[in-house]
Design a protein around this motif. Sequence first.
Motif, short mmCIF file in Angstrom:
data_model
loop_
_atom_site.label_atom_id
_atom_site.label_comp_id
_atom_site.label_asym_id
_atom_site.label_seq_id
_atom_site.Cartn_x
_atom_site.Cartn_y
_atom_site.Cartn_z
N ALA A 1 0.83 -1.21 0.00
CA ALA A 1 0.00 0.00 0.00
C ALA A 1 0.86 1.25 0.00
O ALA A 1 0.56 2.23 -0.70
CB ALA A 1 -0.93 -0.01 1.21
N SER B 1 -4.64 4.39 -1.70
CA SER B 1 -3.60 3.86 -0.81
C SER B 1 -3.10 4.94 0.14
O SER B 1 -2.83 4.67 1.32
CB SER B 1 -2.43 3.32 -1.63
N SER C 1 0.94 4.11 -2.89
CA SER C 1 0.62 5.50 -2.55
C SER C 1 1.68 6.47 -3.06
O SER C 1 1.39 7.67 -3.21
CB SER C 1 0.48 5.65 -1.03
N TRP D 1 -5.94 4.04 -7.50
CA TRP D 1 -5.31 3.26 -6.45
C TRP D 1 -4.27 4.05 -5.67
O TRP D 1 -4.17 3.89 -4.45
CB TRP D 1 -4.70 1.99 -7.03
#
Length: 297
Positions: free
Chosen positions: A32, A270, A36, A266
Amino acid sequence: MSAWLRRYGKWMIILPPLLYLLVFFLIPFAFALKISLSETALRVPPFTDILTLSTDGHPHLALNFGNFKYLFTDEVYGLSYLYSLKTAFFSTLICLALGYPMAYAIARTSKSTQNILLLIIILPFWTSFLLRVYALEGIIRENGLLNTALLWLGVIHHPLQIMRTTLAVYFGIIYSYLPFMVLPLFATLEKLDNSLLEAAADLGSPPWRSFLDVTLPLSMPGIIAGSMLVFIPAIGEFVIPTLLGGPDNLMIGRVLWDEFFGNRDWPVASAVAIVFLILLVGPIALYQHYNTQQLEV
Protein backbone atom coordinates in the motif's frame (compact mmCIF):
# COMPACT_ATOMS: atom_id res chain seq x y z
CA MET A 1 17.96 -30.23 24.80
CA SER A 2 16.68 -28.38 27.90
CA ALA A 3 19.30 -25.65 27.44
CA TRP A 4 18.24 -25.25 23.81
CA LEU A 5 14.60 -24.94 24.87
CA ARG A 6 15.43 -22.34 27.50
CA ARG A 7 17.34 -20.32 24.93
CA TYR A 8 15.07 -20.62 21.91
CA GLY A 9 11.74 -21.78 23.39
CA LYS A 10 10.29 -18.29 23.68
CA TRP A 11 11.10 -17.63 20.03
CA MET A 12 9.24 -20.80 19.03
CA ILE A 13 6.17 -19.35 20.76
CA ILE A 14 6.58 -15.84 19.37
CA LEU A 15 7.50 -16.86 15.82
CA PRO A 16 4.00 -17.95 14.56
CA PRO A 17 2.26 -14.64 15.43
CA LEU A 18 5.25 -12.71 14.10
CA LEU A 19 5.02 -14.56 10.80
CA TYR A 20 1.27 -13.93 10.71
CA LEU A 21 1.83 -10.19 11.22
CA LEU A 22 4.57 -10.18 8.60
CA VAL A 23 2.46 -11.91 5.94
CA PHE A 24 -0.92 -10.32 6.60
CA PHE A 25 0.04 -6.86 7.86
CA LEU A 26 3.58 -5.68 7.13
CA ILE A 27 3.78 -6.98 3.56
CA PRO A 28 0.33 -5.60 2.56
CA PHE A 29 1.24 -2.33 4.28
CA ALA A 30 4.47 -2.17 2.24
CA PHE A 31 2.48 -2.74 -0.96
CA ALA A 32 0.00 0.00 0.00
CA LEU A 33 2.84 2.40 0.79
CA LYS A 34 4.49 1.61 -2.55
CA ILE A 35 1.25 2.24 -4.45
CA SER A 36 0.62 5.50 -2.55
CA LEU A 37 3.97 6.83 -3.83
CA SER A 38 3.19 6.00 -7.47
CA GLU A 39 1.07 7.73 -10.09
CA THR A 40 -2.22 6.73 -11.67
CA ALA A 41 -1.87 5.07 -15.07
CA LEU A 42 -4.20 3.60 -17.68
CA ARG A 43 -2.96 0.06 -17.26
CA VAL A 44 -3.49 -3.04 -15.16
CA PRO A 45 -2.78 -2.54 -12.30
CA PRO A 46 -3.65 1.18 -12.64
CA PHE A 47 -0.45 2.71 -11.26
CA THR A 48 3.14 3.28 -12.37
CA ASP A 49 6.23 1.57 -11.00
CA ILE A 50 8.27 3.62 -8.57
CA LEU A 51 11.46 1.73 -9.36
CA THR A 52 12.44 1.42 -13.01
CA LEU A 53 15.58 0.71 -15.00
CA SER A 54 16.91 3.32 -17.40
CA THR A 55 18.23 2.47 -20.87
CA ASP A 56 21.78 2.19 -19.51
CA GLY A 57 20.66 -0.28 -16.82
CA HIS A 58 20.75 2.09 -13.82
CA PRO A 59 17.81 1.96 -11.38
CA HIS A 60 15.64 5.04 -11.20
CA LEU A 61 13.46 5.73 -8.15
CA ALA A 62 10.46 8.00 -8.78
CA LEU A 63 8.49 8.83 -5.63
CA ASN A 64 5.27 10.80 -5.98
CA PHE A 65 4.19 12.55 -2.77
CA GLY A 66 1.46 14.39 -4.59
CA ASN A 67 -1.14 11.83 -3.48
CA PHE A 68 -0.61 12.76 0.17
CA LYS A 69 -0.59 16.46 -0.69
CA TYR A 70 -3.86 15.98 -2.54
CA LEU A 71 -5.51 14.66 0.63
CA PHE A 72 -4.78 17.94 2.41
CA THR A 73 -5.93 20.13 -0.48
CA ASP A 74 -9.25 18.43 -1.21
CA GLU A 75 -11.68 19.05 1.65
CA VAL A 76 -13.64 15.86 0.94
CA TYR A 77 -10.96 13.72 2.56
CA GLY A 78 -10.56 15.98 5.57
CA LEU A 79 -14.31 16.04 6.13
CA SER A 80 -14.55 12.26 5.80
CA TYR A 81 -11.77 11.78 8.35
CA LEU A 82 -13.42 14.20 10.78
CA TYR A 83 -16.85 12.66 10.26
CA SER A 84 -15.45 9.17 10.83
CA LEU A 85 -13.67 10.28 14.03
CA LYS A 86 -16.79 12.04 15.31
CA THR A 87 -19.09 9.12 14.52
CA ALA A 88 -16.75 6.55 16.08
CA PHE A 89 -16.18 8.73 19.17
CA PHE A 90 -19.84 9.36 19.98
CA SER A 91 -20.80 5.78 19.09
CA THR A 92 -18.18 4.58 21.58
CA LEU A 93 -19.53 6.91 24.28
CA ILE A 94 -23.09 5.70 23.72
CA CYS A 95 -21.97 2.05 23.74
CA LEU A 96 -20.16 2.73 27.03
CA ALA A 97 -23.23 4.40 28.54
CA LEU A 98 -25.42 1.46 27.51
CA GLY A 99 -22.89 -1.32 28.01
CA TYR A 100 -21.61 -0.44 31.48
CA PRO A 101 -24.97 -0.89 33.29
CA MET A 102 -25.57 -4.08 31.31
CA ALA A 103 -22.17 -5.52 32.22
CA TYR A 104 -22.54 -4.42 35.85
CA ALA A 105 -25.96 -6.06 36.14
CA ILE A 106 -24.72 -9.30 34.55
CA ALA A 107 -21.68 -9.39 36.85
CA ARG A 108 -23.92 -9.06 39.92
CA THR A 109 -26.27 -11.94 39.03
CA SER A 110 -25.86 -15.62 39.84
CA LYS A 111 -23.61 -17.83 37.73
CA SER A 112 -26.51 -19.62 36.04
CA THR A 113 -28.19 -16.34 35.14
CA GLN A 114 -24.87 -14.96 33.91
CA ASN A 115 -24.55 -17.78 31.39
CA ILE A 116 -28.02 -17.08 29.99
CA LEU A 117 -27.45 -13.32 29.76
CA LEU A 118 -24.02 -13.75 28.17
CA LEU A 119 -25.55 -16.13 25.65
CA ILE A 120 -28.05 -13.43 24.73
CA ILE A 121 -25.18 -10.94 24.27
CA ILE A 122 -23.15 -13.36 22.13
CA LEU A 123 -26.10 -14.72 20.15
CA PRO A 124 -26.00 -12.02 17.41
CA PHE A 125 -22.47 -13.16 16.47
CA TRP A 126 -23.98 -16.44 15.25
CA THR A 127 -25.56 -14.48 12.40
CA SER A 128 -23.78 -12.82 9.51
CA PHE A 129 -22.87 -9.18 10.13
CA LEU A 130 -24.42 -8.20 6.81
CA LEU A 131 -27.69 -9.95 7.64
CA ARG A 132 -27.87 -8.15 10.98
CA VAL A 133 -27.51 -4.78 9.28
CA TYR A 134 -30.22 -5.72 6.77
CA ALA A 135 -32.44 -6.80 9.67
CA LEU A 136 -31.93 -3.42 11.34
CA GLU A 137 -32.94 -1.75 8.08
CA GLY A 138 -36.23 -3.67 8.25
CA ILE A 139 -36.80 -2.28 11.74
CA ILE A 140 -36.06 1.42 11.21
CA ARG A 141 -37.36 2.06 7.69
CA GLU A 142 -40.58 4.04 7.19
CA ASN A 143 -42.82 0.97 7.05
CA GLY A 144 -40.62 -1.03 9.43
CA LEU A 145 -41.31 -2.52 12.82
CA LEU A 146 -40.38 0.59 14.84
CA ASN A 147 -42.62 3.02 12.95
CA THR A 148 -45.46 0.49 12.82
CA ALA A 149 -45.34 0.02 16.59
CA LEU A 150 -45.15 3.75 17.32
CA LEU A 151 -48.05 4.49 14.97
CA TRP A 152 -50.14 1.72 16.53
CA LEU A 153 -49.44 3.06 20.03
CA GLY A 154 -50.34 6.59 18.93
CA VAL A 155 -46.95 8.01 19.89
CA ILE A 156 -46.45 9.44 16.39
CA HIS A 157 -48.88 10.33 13.59
CA HIS A 158 -46.46 10.12 10.68
CA PRO A 159 -43.61 7.63 10.10
CA LEU A 160 -40.22 8.80 11.30
CA GLN A 161 -37.54 9.28 8.65
CA ILE A 162 -34.62 7.37 10.15
CA MET A 163 -33.19 5.60 7.12
CA ARG A 164 -30.52 7.48 5.13
CA THR A 165 -29.73 9.73 8.11
CA THR A 166 -26.89 10.09 10.60
CA LEU A 167 -29.17 8.60 13.27
CA ALA A 168 -29.44 5.38 11.27
CA VAL A 169 -25.63 5.13 11.13
CA TYR A 170 -25.42 5.52 14.90
CA PHE A 171 -28.14 2.92 15.35
CA GLY A 172 -26.24 0.50 13.13
CA ILE A 173 -22.86 0.97 14.81
CA ILE A 174 -24.27 0.76 18.35
CA TYR A 175 -26.40 -2.26 17.48
CA SER A 176 -23.45 -4.05 15.87
CA TYR A 177 -20.65 -3.21 18.31
CA LEU A 178 -22.38 -3.02 21.70
CA PRO A 179 -21.36 -6.63 22.59
CA PHE A 180 -17.71 -5.63 22.09
CA MET A 181 -18.19 -3.13 24.92
CA VAL A 182 -20.19 -5.37 27.23
CA LEU A 183 -17.93 -8.42 27.22
CA PRO A 184 -14.64 -6.74 28.31
CA LEU A 185 -16.53 -4.74 30.94
CA PHE A 186 -18.16 -7.89 32.27
CA ALA A 187 -14.80 -9.69 32.43
CA THR A 188 -13.41 -6.84 34.54
CA LEU A 189 -16.44 -6.26 36.79
CA GLU A 190 -16.94 -9.97 37.41
CA LYS A 191 -13.47 -10.16 39.02
CA LEU A 192 -14.13 -7.18 41.28
CA ASP A 193 -13.59 -7.99 44.96
CA ASN A 194 -16.89 -7.32 46.75
CA SER A 195 -15.07 -7.00 50.07
CA LEU A 196 -13.74 -3.63 48.89
CA LEU A 197 -17.29 -2.34 48.52
CA GLU A 198 -18.19 -3.76 51.93
CA ALA A 199 -15.19 -2.01 53.45
CA ALA A 200 -16.22 1.27 51.83
CA ALA A 201 -19.75 0.86 53.20
CA ASP A 202 -18.39 0.12 56.69
CA LEU A 203 -16.43 3.37 56.51
CA GLY A 204 -19.64 5.27 55.81
CA SER A 205 -19.35 5.66 52.05
CA PRO A 206 -22.73 5.87 50.27
CA PRO A 207 -23.27 3.54 47.28
CA TRP A 208 -22.70 6.26 44.68
CA ARG A 209 -19.42 7.28 46.32
CA SER A 210 -18.30 3.64 46.55
CA PHE A 211 -18.99 3.28 42.85
CA LEU A 212 -16.96 6.38 41.96
CA ASP A 213 -14.05 5.60 44.30
CA VAL A 214 -13.86 1.80 44.00
CA THR A 215 -15.82 0.23 41.17
CA LEU A 216 -15.16 2.77 38.44
CA PRO A 217 -11.35 2.98 38.86
CA LEU A 218 -11.00 -0.81 39.08
CA SER A 219 -13.13 -1.25 35.95
CA MET A 220 -10.99 1.16 33.92
CA PRO A 221 -9.12 -1.64 32.06
CA GLY A 222 -12.44 -2.99 30.82
CA ILE A 223 -13.60 0.50 29.83
CA ILE A 224 -10.46 1.13 27.80
CA ALA A 225 -10.48 -2.33 26.20
CA GLY A 226 -14.16 -2.07 25.27
CA SER A 227 -13.73 1.46 23.95
CA MET A 228 -10.85 0.40 21.71
CA LEU A 229 -12.78 -2.62 20.44
CA VAL A 230 -15.65 -0.32 19.44
CA PHE A 231 -13.78 2.79 18.31
CA ILE A 232 -11.19 1.16 16.03
CA PRO A 233 -13.58 -0.85 13.79
CA ALA A 234 -16.26 1.87 13.91
CA ILE A 235 -13.95 4.53 12.50
CA GLY A 236 -13.36 2.47 9.36
CA GLU A 237 -16.91 1.14 9.01
CA PHE A 238 -18.11 0.71 5.43
CA VAL A 239 -21.17 -1.56 5.40
CA ILE A 240 -23.30 0.37 7.90
CA PRO A 241 -22.99 3.87 6.37
CA THR A 242 -23.45 2.37 2.89
CA LEU A 243 -26.65 0.47 3.70
CA LEU A 244 -28.19 2.76 6.33
CA GLY A 245 -26.63 6.19 5.77
CA GLY A 246 -27.29 8.84 3.19
CA PRO A 247 -25.00 10.79 0.87
CA ASP A 248 -23.96 13.09 3.72
CA ASN A 249 -22.63 10.18 5.81
CA LEU A 250 -19.27 10.05 4.06
CA MET A 251 -17.06 7.90 6.28
CA ILE A 252 -13.52 7.02 5.33
CA GLY A 253 -14.46 3.42 4.50
CA ARG A 254 -16.80 4.61 1.75
CA VAL A 255 -14.14 6.99 0.44
CA LEU A 256 -11.67 4.10 0.17
CA TRP A 257 -14.21 1.98 -1.69
CA ASP A 258 -15.08 4.78 -4.11
CA GLU A 259 -11.43 5.55 -4.87
CA PHE A 260 -10.44 1.92 -5.36
CA PHE A 261 -13.43 0.59 -7.29
CA GLY A 262 -15.26 3.68 -8.54
CA ASN A 263 -12.50 6.04 -9.62
CA ARG A 264 -9.86 3.29 -9.88
CA ASP A 265 -7.38 5.75 -8.40
CA TRP A 266 -5.31 3.26 -6.45
CA PRO A 267 -2.48 5.66 -5.50
CA VAL A 268 -4.85 8.16 -3.85
CA ALA A 269 -6.82 5.33 -2.20
CA SER A 270 -3.60 3.86 -0.81
CA ALA A 271 -2.58 7.28 0.52
CA VAL A 272 -5.99 7.53 2.24
CA ALA A 273 -5.42 4.11 3.80
CA ILE A 274 -1.91 5.02 5.00
CA VAL A 275 -3.11 8.23 6.67
CA PHE A 276 -6.05 6.32 8.16
CA LEU A 277 -3.65 3.76 9.65
CA ILE A 278 -1.52 6.54 11.14
CA LEU A 279 -4.65 7.95 12.81
CA LEU A 280 -5.31 4.56 14.41
CA VAL A 281 -1.75 4.16 15.68
CA GLY A 282 -2.36 6.87 18.32
CA PRO A 283 -5.27 5.18 20.16
CA ILE A 284 -3.62 1.77 19.88
CA ALA A 285 -0.34 3.14 21.31
CA LEU A 286 -2.20 4.76 24.22
CA TYR A 287 -3.99 1.48 24.91
CA GLN A 288 -0.72 -0.47 24.90
CA HIS A 289 0.91 2.13 27.15
CA TYR A 290 -1.95 1.88 29.63
CA ASN A 291 -1.78 -1.93 29.63
CA THR A 292 1.97 -1.81 30.26
CA GLN A 293 1.45 0.53 33.21
CA GLN A 294 -1.23 -1.76 34.64
CA LEU A 295 1.07 -4.79 34.40
CA GLU A 296 3.89 -2.91 36.11
CA VAL A 297 1.61 -1.96 38.98
